[in-house]
Design a protein around this motif. Structure first.
Motif, mmCIF file in Angstrom:
data_model
loop_
_atom_site.group_PDB
_atom_site.id
_atom_site.type_symbol
_atom_site.label_atom_id
_atom_site.label_comp_id
_atom_site.label_asym_id
_atom_site.label_seq_id
_atom_site.Cartn_x
_atom_site.Cartn_y
_atom_site.Cartn_z
ATOM 1 N N THR A 117 0.799 -1.219 0.000
ATOM 2 C CA THR A 117 0.000 0.000 0.000
ATOM 3 C C THR A 117 0.835 1.273 0.000
ATOM 4 O OG1 THR A 117 -0.135 -0.010 2.425
ATOM 5 C CG2 THR A 117 -1.870 -1.169 1.209
ATOM 6 N N GLU A 118 2.162 1.145 -0.089
ATOM 7 C CA GLU A 118 3.043 2.306 -0.051
ATOM 8 C C GLU A 118 3.537 2.737 -1.431
ATOM 9 O OE1 GLU A 118 4.760 2.016 4.489
ATOM 10 O OE2 GLU A 118 5.848 0.951 2.904
ATOM 11 N N ALA A 119 2.972 2.145 -2.459
ATOM 12 C CA ALA A 119 3.251 2.560 -3.833
ATOM 13 C C ALA A 119 1.954 2.476 -4.628
ATOM 14 C CB ALA A 119 4.320 1.682 -4.473
ATOM 15 N N ASP A 120 1.601 3.534 -5.299
ATOM 16 C CA ASP A 120 0.376 3.615 -6.100
ATOM 17 C C ASP A 120 0.759 3.432 -7.566
ATOM 18 O OD1 ASP A 120 -2.034 4.130 -7.276
ATOM 19 O OD2 ASP A 120 -2.239 6.167 -6.525
ATOM 20 N N ILE A 121 0.321 2.321 -8.149
ATOM 21 C CA ILE A 121 0.763 1.961 -9.495
ATOM 22 C C ILE A 121 -0.336 2.236 -10.514
ATOM 23 C CG2 ILE A 121 1.462 0.052 -10.985
ATOM 24 C CD1 ILE A 121 3.002 -1.105 -8.690
ATOM 25 N N GLU A 122 0.036 2.954 -11.550
ATOM 26 C CA GLU A 122 -0.860 3.224 -12.671
ATOM 27 C C GLU A 122 -0.309 2.516 -13.898
ATOM 28 O OE1 GLU A 122 -3.345 6.876 -14.717
ATOM 29 O OE2 GLU A 122 -1.860 7.292 -13.156
ATOM 30 N N ILE A 123 -1.127 1.648 -14.476
ATOM 31 C CA ILE A 123 -0.706 0.810 -15.600
ATOM 32 C C ILE A 123 -1.293 1.348 -16.893
ATOM 33 C CG2 ILE A 123 -0.752 -1.531 -16.554
ATOM 34 C CD1 ILE A 123 -1.201 -2.543 -13.665
ATOM 35 N N SER A 124 -0.468 1.350 -17.934
ATOM 36 C CA SER A 124 -0.926 1.744 -19.272
ATOM 37 C C SER A 124 -0.649 0.610 -20.246
ATOM 38 C CB SER A 124 -0.204 3.010 -19.746
ATOM 39 O OG SER A 124 -0.444 4.091 -18.880
ATOM 40 N N ALA A 125 -1.540 0.437 -21.216
ATOM 41 C CA ALA A 125 -1.379 -0.590 -22.243
ATOM 42 C C ALA A 125 -1.048 0.060 -23.572
ATOM 43 C CB ALA A 125 -2.649 -1.424 -22.361
ATOM 44 N N ASP A 126 -0.091 -0.502 -24.273
ATOM 45 C CA ASP A 126 0.227 -0.022 -25.610
ATOM 46 C C ASP A 126 -0.916 -0.363 -26.559
ATOM 47 O OD1 ASP A 126 2.638 0.755 -24.597
ATOM 48 O OD2 ASP A 126 3.810 -0.839 -25.540
ATOM 49 N N PRO A 127 -1.148 0.462 -27.579
ATOM 50 C CA PRO A 127 -2.165 0.104 -28.578
ATOM 51 C C PRO A 127 -1.710 -1.077 -29.411
ATOM 52 C CG PRO A 127 -0.970 2.073 -29.245
ATOM 53 C CD PRO A 127 -0.516 1.760 -27.858
ATOM 54 N N GLY A 128 -2.656 -1.785 -29.993
ATOM 55 C CA GLY A 128 -2.325 -2.918 -30.845
ATOM 56 C C GLY A 128 -2.658 -4.243 -30.201
ATOM 57 N N GLU A 129 -2.311 -5.296 -30.904
ATOM 58 C CA GLU A 129 -2.685 -6.634 -30.468
ATOM 59 C C GLU A 129 -1.754 -7.187 -29.394
ATOM 60 O OE1 GLU A 129 -2.941 -9.178 -33.821
ATOM 61 O OE2 GLU A 129 -4.540 -8.047 -34.806
ATOM 62 N N HIS A 130 -0.510 -6.745 -29.382
ATOM 63 C CA HIS A 130 0.443 -7.288 -28.421
ATOM 64 C C HIS A 130 0.106 -6.804 -27.007
ATOM 65 C CE1 HIS A 130 2.960 -9.018 -31.513
ATOM 66 N NE2 HIS A 130 2.969 -7.862 -32.147
ATOM 67 N N LEU A 131 0.219 -7.720 -26.049
ATOM 68 C CA LEU A 131 -0.092 -7.395 -24.656
ATOM 69 C C LEU A 131 1.170 -6.887 -23.985
ATOM 70 C CD1 LEU A 131 -2.377 -10.430 -23.722
ATOM 71 C CD2 LEU A 131 -3.025 -8.200 -24.634
ATOM 72 N N ARG A 132 1.337 -5.589 -23.995
ATOM 73 C CA ARG A 132 2.501 -4.977 -23.377
ATOM 74 C C ARG A 132 2.177 -3.531 -23.033
ATOM 75 N NH1 ARG A 132 6.357 -5.159 -28.649
ATOM 76 N NH2 ARG A 132 5.960 -7.363 -28.222
ATOM 77 N N GLY A 133 3.026 -2.929 -22.226
ATOM 78 C CA GLY A 133 2.791 -1.544 -21.859
ATOM 79 C C GLY A 133 3.776 -1.091 -20.801
ATOM 80 N N THR A 134 3.399 -0.047 -20.099
ATOM 81 C CA THR A 134 4.264 0.553 -19.085
ATOM 82 C C THR A 134 3.477 0.733 -17.787
ATOM 83 O OG1 THR A 134 3.676 2.793 -19.800
ATOM 84 C CG2 THR A 134 5.618 1.789 -20.834
ATOM 85 N N PHE A 135 4.188 1.074 -16.725
ATOM 86 C CA PHE A 135 3.527 1.434 -15.488
ATOM 87 C C PHE A 135 4.411 2.415 -14.718
ATOM 88 C CE2 PHE A 135 5.874 -2.486 -14.571
ATOM 89 C CZ PHE A 135 6.526 -2.213 -13.385
ATOM 90 N N ARG A 136 3.783 3.184 -13.873
ATOM 91 C CA ARG A 136 4.491 4.100 -12.985
ATOM 92 C C ARG A 136 4.040 3.841 -11.562
ATOM 93 N NH1 ARG A 136 5.914 10.375 -13.829
ATOM 94 N NH2 ARG A 136 7.542 9.280 -15.003
ATOM 95 N N ALA A 137 5.010 3.662 -10.674
ATOM 96 C CA ALA A 137 4.736 3.455 -9.253
ATOM 97 C C ALA A 137 5.087 4.735 -8.507
ATOM 98 C CB ALA A 137 5.545 2.291 -8.721
ATOM 99 N N THR A 138 4.069 5.466 -8.075
ATOM 100 C CA THR A 138 4.282 6.660 -7.274
ATOM 101 C C THR A 138 4.469 6.248 -5.823
ATOM 102 O OG1 THR A 138 2.939 8.006 -8.771
ATOM 103 C CG2 THR A 138 3.308 8.863 -6.547
ATOM 104 N N LEU A 139 5.607 6.602 -5.251
ATOM 105 C CA LEU A 139 5.911 6.214 -3.878
ATOM 106 C C LEU A 139 5.121 7.080 -2.904
ATOM 107 C CD1 LEU A 139 9.765 5.804 -4.291
ATOM 108 C CD2 LEU A 139 8.047 3.982 -4.212
ATOM 109 N N LEU A 140 4.482 6.445 -1.938
ATOM 110 C CA LEU A 140 3.687 7.152 -0.939
ATOM 111 C C LEU A 140 4.445 7.316 0.373
ATOM 112 C CD1 LEU A 140 0.259 5.435 -1.653
ATOM 113 C CD2 LEU A 140 1.239 7.497 -2.695
ATOM 114 N N VAL A 141 5.704 6.930 0.357
ATOM 115 C CA VAL A 141 6.630 7.146 1.473
ATOM 116 C C VAL A 141 7.876 7.793 0.882
ATOM 117 C CG1 VAL A 141 5.767 5.247 2.897
ATOM 118 C CG2 VAL A 141 7.537 4.808 1.174
#
Length: 225
Positions: A168-192
């Motif tokens: 619960t000490e990192a808030d993660i936001e996930i993004s998906a790349d467009p297209g058929e392939h299942l891949r993407g990025t994420f950012r973990a905002t530290l809450l501490v």
């Protein structure tokens, strides 16, 4: 699979399936799993075989990989790295400490989390974002992906801090790349308060993810600047 998630300076070695491979352990490693079940011993040996092959690719003599504080692997001087294993897959990623400050990798079977686990690992805002992602891309088990991302974040965090990081000490936001392939990025905002790397204090970690071959994999690379 894992190499595509990390900078080119990182060496990754992967092993798929349950093949019987020559993966001998050093005596001090073997002692750690002497009483473990066969599956645990096999995964323990295979992931260390991956790590030693990665060492060789970096010109470092193969050597034992022993657990340090909180079980984090202790790497040869001058290297940083991470290991992961799940049913049917093992991987190790190593890089020279001059190229990255830290890294973390994780792989999981691409299926839903067991009932009751998600509320323990997801913040309310994360759970809401997962519901939106599931409506857009129902072919991804977003709960499992979130869990994996938090594991990778922790593995990158701990060598820099020596401290525990709760789910619960990192808030993660996930993004998906467009297209058929299942891949993407994420950012973990530290809450501490984040670790210091050079002259800066980190407020977040950035990572990449993919889902393929029945697995979901995540990786975080922390640059020096």
């Amino acid at each position: 699979m894992m190499q595509d998630l990390l900078p080119q300076t990182v060496v990754t070695v992967e092993a798929y399936g349950h093949e019987s491979v020559d993966a001998p352990l050093y005596p001090e490693e073997a002692a750690l799993v002497a009483r473990a079940v066969a599956k645990r011993r096999r995964e323990f040996a295979l992931v260390r075989s991956c790590a030693r092959r990665a060492m060789e690719k970096l010109g470092v003599p193969p050597q034992p990989v022993l657990p340090g504080e909180r079980g984090a692997p202790r790497w040869p001087a001058g290297l940083v790295g991470s290991m992961t294993h799940c049913d049917g897959y093992c991987a190790a990623a190593l890089v020279r400490a001059t190229d990255l400050a830290s890294l973390g990798i994780d792989a999981e079977a691409h299926g839903p989390l067991p009932e009751g686990v998600l509320p323990a690992v997801a913040l309310p805002a994360e759970a809401e974002r997962l519901r939106r992602l599931a409506a857009q891309r129902p072919d991804v088990h977003w709960d499992r992906l979130l869990f994996s991302a938090k594991e990778s974040v922790y593995k990158a965090w701990f060598p820099l801090t020596g401290k525990w990081l709760d789910f619960t000490e990192a808030d993660i936001e996930i993004s998906a790349d467009p297209g058929e392939h299942l891949r993407g990025t994420f950012r973990a905002t530290l809450l501490v308060p984040g670790p210091r790397v050079g002259d800066r204090r980190l407020g977040h970690f950035d990572g990449h993810w993919t889902a393929d071959r029945g697995l979901v994999a995540t990786a975080v690379a922390v640059p020096h600047d």
